[in-house]
Design a protein around this motif. Sequence first.
Motif, PDB file in Angstrom:
ATOM      1  N   ALA A  98      39.523  48.460 108.645  1.00 18.41           N
ATOM      2  CA  ALA A  98      38.753  49.038 108.051  1.00 18.41           C
ATOM      3  C   ALA A  98      37.317  49.577 108.930  1.00 18.41           C
TER       4      ALA A  98
ATOM      5  N   ASP B 163      34.342  52.104 108.750  1.00 16.91           N
ATOM      6  CA  ASP B 163      33.419  52.584 107.448  1.00 16.91           C
ATOM      7  C   ASP B 163      33.526  54.649 108.060  1.00 16.91           C
TER       8      ASP B 163
ATOM      9  N   GLY C 290      46.710  49.930 103.355  1.00 13.19           N
ATOM     10  CA  GLY C 290      45.739  50.044 102.972  1.00 13.19           C
ATOM     11  C   GLY C 290      44.585  50.527 104.041  1.00 13.19           C
ATOM     12  N   GLU C 291      43.945  50.945 103.831  1.00  6.99           N
ATOM     13  CA  GLU C 291      42.537  51.138 104.158  1.00  6.99           C
ATOM     14  C   GLU C 291      40.997  51.233 103.221  1.00  6.99           C
ATOM     15  N   ALA C 292      39.697  50.322 104.073  1.00  2.43           N
ATOM     16  CA  ALA C 292      38.425  50.286 103.819  1.00  2.43           C
ATOM     17  C   ALA C 292      37.667  51.079 104.139  1.00  2.43           C
ATOM     18  N   SER C 293      36.295  51.268 103.427  1.00  2.45           N
ATOM     19  CA  SER C 293      35.117  52.295 104.482  1.00  2.45           C
ATOM     20  C   SER C 293      34.256  51.110 104.044  1.00  2.45           C
ATOM     21  N   SER C 294      33.846  49.634 103.102  1.00  3.83           N
ATOM     22  CA  SER C 294      32.923  49.404 103.064  1.00  3.83           C
ATOM     23  C   SER C 294      33.691  47.356 102.707  1.00  3.83           C
TER      24      SER C 294
ATOM     25  N   ARG D 247      32.672  45.022 100.971  1.00  3.43           N
ATOM     26  CA  ARG D 247      33.750  44.887  99.664  1.00  3.43           C
ATOM     27  C   ARG D 247      35.185  45.194  99.300  1.00  3.43           C
ATOM     28  N   GLU D 248      35.599  46.249  99.973  1.00  4.58           N
ATOM     29  CA  GLU D 248      36.727  47.586  99.880  1.00  4.58           C
ATOM     30  C   GLU D 248      37.468  46.346 100.768  1.00  4.58           C
TER      31      GLU D 248
ATOM     32  N   GLU E  52      38.310  43.113  99.503  1.00  5.95           N
ATOM     33  CA  GLU E  52      38.870  42.879  97.715  1.00  5.95           C
ATOM     34  C   GLU E  52      40.904  43.373  98.066  1.00  5.95           C
ATOM     35  N   LEU E  53      41.039  44.191  99.246  1.00  2.00           N
ATOM     36  CA  LEU E  53      42.273  44.323 100.256  1.00  2.00           C
ATOM     37  C   LEU E  53      43.331  43.023 100.536  1.00  2.00           C
TER      38      LEU E  53
END
Length: 253
Positions: free
Chosen positions: A8, A10, A32-36, A38-39, A42-43
């Motif tokens: 994670a 941004d 998985g990858e997240a940029s925020s 909220r992501e 959820e992930l």
Amino acid sequence: MAIRTLIADDELLARQKLRQLLRDEPDIDIVGEASSAREVYELVRAASPQLLFLDVRMPGMDGLDLIAELSLSTGITLPRVILTTAYDHYALRAFELNATDYLLKPFSAERLRSAVMRARDQLRTGERNDDRSQTRDGAPGQYTARIIFKSRGRILFLPVSDIRWIGAEENYVRICTGTETHLLRETMNSMEQRLDPETFLRVHRSAIVNLRYVKEVRTETRGDFMVHLINGQKLAMSRSYHARISELLSRAG
């Protein structure tokens, strides 16, 4: 066994670099990858990662606040968290939230490997996300399980179980592990108060030892006492502390 891992950050380039560095860790499975923030939330809920690399400054929510929210959410198992940031002033709060490690950007492949190794060890041993020691009845204890400090440009989260002995050096204390030493601006009295006396014993006004690494206590030719560690090191012991260590060692035996 593969470690389900979430990245994670941004910044796309930061995620790509981290993914590339993690290719050298064969048991890391990036799910998985997240940029925020909220992501990330959820992930974590959907993929149940065991390890989370989390940038502190994330859009939508501070990464540290996100850890706190995840830990309070029902139906979510909080993964081991390795924080990544260009700022060292978040370290104390990260420690309070029981982060596995704290990587200061830009970090090296070696520093990343050390953090992954720590997370791997915690997952293997089933160590709790609880940074306080436990009393005999299972209630939280008053002694610290890790010491956080800055050393050679790094923020270290040193498990106290790794400490073999601590020595006084003027206005500092030197913490000695099996592989390296660290100099902290601290007093022996404050260190002694933070450590569990069932494991750590003051043997001299200038020395504290971890009893797990003590081999024996010998009386030297002139009647002086010496503490012998399992690695061959010797530390002087004051007569006033001899009775206490003899009692603890006999109890352990």
